[in-house]
Design a protein around this motif. Structure first.
Motif, PDB file in Angstrom:
ATOM      1  N   ALA A 179     -21.473 -31.665 -21.454  1.00  0.00           N
ATOM      2  CA  ALA A 179     -21.473 -32.765 -20.480  1.00  0.00           C
ATOM      3  C   ALA A 179     -20.061 -33.295 -20.268  1.00  0.00           C
ATOM      4  O   ALA A 179     -19.617 -33.491 -19.128  1.00  0.00           O
ATOM      5  N   GLU A 180     -19.346 -33.521 -21.371  1.00  0.00           N
ATOM      6  CA  GLU A 180     -17.962 -33.989 -21.263  1.00  0.00           C
ATOM      7  C   GLU A 180     -17.106 -32.984 -20.498  1.00  0.00           C
ATOM      8  O   GLU A 180     -16.311 -33.362 -19.632  1.00  0.00           O
ATOM      9  N   ASN A 181     -17.259 -31.722 -20.826  1.00  0.00           N
ATOM     10  CA  ASN A 181     -16.444 -30.684 -20.192  1.00  0.00           C
ATOM     11  C   ASN A 181     -16.701 -30.627 -18.687  1.00  0.00           C
ATOM     12  O   ASN A 181     -15.754 -30.511 -17.891  1.00  0.00           O
ATOM     13  N   LEU A 182     -17.961 -30.727 -18.276  1.00  0.00           N
ATOM     14  CA  LEU A 182     -18.289 -30.690 -16.858  1.00  0.00           C
ATOM     15  C   LEU A 182     -17.684 -31.873 -16.111  1.00  0.00           C
ATOM     16  O   LEU A 182     -17.176 -31.743 -14.994  1.00  0.00           O
ATOM     17  N   ILE A 183     -17.743 -33.043 -16.739  1.00  0.00           N
ATOM     18  CA  ILE A 183     -17.209 -34.253 -16.105  1.00  0.00           C
ATOM     19  C   ILE A 183     -15.693 -34.177 -15.990  1.00  0.00           C
ATOM     20  O   ILE A 183     -15.111 -34.401 -14.921  1.00  0.00           O
ATOM     21  N   TYR A 184     -15.015 -33.855 -17.106  1.00  0.00           N
ATOM     22  CA  TYR A 184     -13.551 -33.826 -17.086  1.00  0.00           C
ATOM     23  C   TYR A 184     -13.005 -32.684 -16.230  1.00  0.00           C
ATOM     24  O   TYR A 184     -11.970 -32.829 -15.580  1.00  0.00           O
ATOM     25  N   THR A 185     -13.706 -31.557 -16.200  1.00  0.00           N
ATOM     26  CA  THR A 185     -13.254 -30.439 -15.370  1.00  0.00           C
ATOM     27  C   THR A 185     -13.243 -30.834 -13.900  1.00  0.00           C
ATOM     28  O   THR A 185     -12.289 -30.539 -13.162  1.00  0.00           O
ATOM     29  N   ALA A 186     -14.318 -31.498 -13.447  1.00  0.00           N
ATOM     30  CA  ALA A 186     -14.376 -31.949 -12.055  1.00  0.00           C
ATOM     31  C   ALA A 186     -13.284 -32.968 -11.763  1.00  0.00           C
ATOM     32  O   ALA A 186     -12.620 -32.923 -10.724  1.00  0.00           O
ATOM     33  N   ALA A 187     -13.078 -33.904 -12.709  1.00  0.00           N
ATOM     34  CA  ALA A 187     -12.055 -34.938 -12.512  1.00  0.00           C
ATOM     35  C   ALA A 187     -10.658 -34.330 -12.424  1.00  0.00           C
ATOM     36  O   ALA A 187      -9.837 -34.726 -11.589  1.00  0.00           O
ATOM     37  N   GLU A 188     -10.377 -33.368 -13.283  1.00  0.00           N
ATOM     38  CA  GLU A 188      -9.067 -32.719 -13.272  1.00  0.00           C
ATOM     39  C   GLU A 188      -8.883 -31.872 -12.018  1.00  0.00           C
ATOM     40  O   GLU A 188      -7.799 -31.828 -11.432  1.00  0.00           O
ATOM     41  N   LYS A 189      -9.953 -31.201 -11.596  1.00  0.00           N
ATOM     42  CA  LYS A 189      -9.884 -30.370 -10.397  1.00  0.00           C
ATOM     43  C   LYS A 189      -9.495 -31.208  -9.187  1.00  0.00           C
ATOM     44  O   LYS A 189      -8.730 -30.770  -8.319  1.00  0.00           O
ATOM     45  N   LEU A 190     -10.008 -32.442  -9.128  1.00  0.00           N
ATOM     46  CA  LEU A 190      -9.752 -33.310  -7.987  1.00  0.00           C
ATOM     47  C   LEU A 190      -8.557 -34.230  -8.207  1.00  0.00           C
ATOM     48  O   LEU A 190      -8.250 -35.059  -7.366  1.00  0.00           O
ATOM     49  N   LYS A 191      -7.894 -34.095  -9.368  1.00  0.00           N
ATOM     50  CA  LYS A 191      -6.752 -34.940  -9.719  1.00  0.00           C
ATOM     51  C   LYS A 191      -7.126 -36.422  -9.643  1.00  0.00           C
ATOM     52  O   LYS A 191      -6.404 -37.248  -9.073  1.00  0.00           O
ATOM     53  N   ALA A 192      -8.270 -36.735 -10.234  1.00  0.00           N
ATOM     54  CA  ALA A 192      -8.795 -38.101 -10.189  1.00  0.00           C
ATOM     55  C   ALA A 192      -8.050 -39.014 -11.152  1.00  0.00           C
ATOM     56  O   ALA A 192      -7.534 -38.576 -12.180  1.00  0.00           O
TER      57      ALA A 192
END
Length: 284
Positions: free
Chosen positions: A65-78
């Motif tokens: 769950a953490e990996n999915l959330i952080y991966t999306a955030a990093e992908k979008l440079k959030a």
């Protein structure tokens, strides 16, 4: 990462702030789908003839769950993460305003949910800045926050694989397909009317009987018999076509309205912040 840190910035796995505060971008994470996927992947089910037995891995589910959330955030440079969830969860009940409108809404979901689902959702809640509202779903929370002009400063991106959310005007990211989209208000309104007609098997509201996407598009694209009032909006015109189609099958505008209210993902104009309850959609 602790919750207080997560409220203000996203720490990349290589360290450092992903975006300066002046370029603030918040990802609105569909926590329901993240939690369900993580809990499902880390559950094995065995049946020896006397009922199912489950083997689960909570640490693995939380890690995914953490990996999915952080991966999306990093992908979008959030710069910020907000996870959105549906109750029940601690003091949040399982009440759903759509079930009050249509008792069969989601009534077809009889199978057991992943054993770890409540635990993963609680972990998301305790770790990230999380938004959850009694009586509405995570989709609605994302729709309200994405469209509200001031609840979240800066840009917002809805992160979900759920096609229903493409009703919501704004930025969207599908992590499964790595697809970014900008949805206009007109495009969102059209999908809303399409889903009013087609219904949704997964959510168990029928729409207009025997109408699929092709017929629904033809209904919405029907040419007018005469000149259209220049003051009428696209949504009002489409609604008139929807009502006409329902009436042709012996149904009423009220029948169409129930389907529309089940289909609509709430926007900030569909929520009463003083009463903390949805404002049911009306064509008027």
């Amino acid at each position: 990462m602790g919750r207080e840190h997560a409220l203000h910035q996203v720490q990349g796995r290589s360290g450092g702030l992903l975006l300066p505060v002046s370029e603030k971008l918040t990802v609105l994470i569909d926590g329901d789908i993240i939690a369900y996927k993580a809990a499902s992947v880390h559950q094995k089910t065995f049946d020896f003839g006397d009922g199912p037995v489950y083997e689960t891995d909570l640490e693995g589910a939380i890690g995914l769950a953490e990996n999915l959330i952080y991966t999306a955030a990093e992908k979008l440079k959030a710069s910020s993460i907000v996870a959105c969830l549906t109750g029940p969860l601690m003091e949040i009940s399982a009440r759903n305003f759509r079930k009050e409108l249509l008792p069969t809404y989601k009534g077809n979901r009889k199978g057991p949910k992943p054993v770890l689902l409540p635990s993963v959702k609680e972990y998301i809640r305790s770790t990230f800045d999380t938004k959850i509202k009694d009586g509405i779903e995570a989709d609605d929370v994302m729709g309200i926050m994405c469209t509200h002009p001031s609840l979240i400063p800066g840009k917002k991106v809805i992160v979900s694989i759920d096609k229903d959310l493409l009703q919501v005007p704004g930025r969207h990211y599908n992590p499964d397909t790595d697809t970014k989209r900008m949805v206009s208000e007109q495009a969102g309104d059209r999908l809303f009317m399409m889903q009013t007609l087609t219904g949704d098997i997964t959510d168990n509201y029928p729409g207009l009987p025997r109408v699929g996407p092709v017929k629904a598009a033809a209904i919405l694209d029907e040419e007018p018999d005469g000149p259209i009032d220049p003051e009428i909006t696209q949504l009002q015109w489409h609604w008139s076509r929807v009502v006409k189609a329902f009436e042709k099958k012996g149904l009423t505008e009220d029948d169409a309205l129930v389907q529309a209210r089940c289909a609509r993902i709430l926007r900030h104009t569909d929520y009463d912040f003083k009463r903390n309850e949805p404002i049911l959609w009306s064509p008027r």
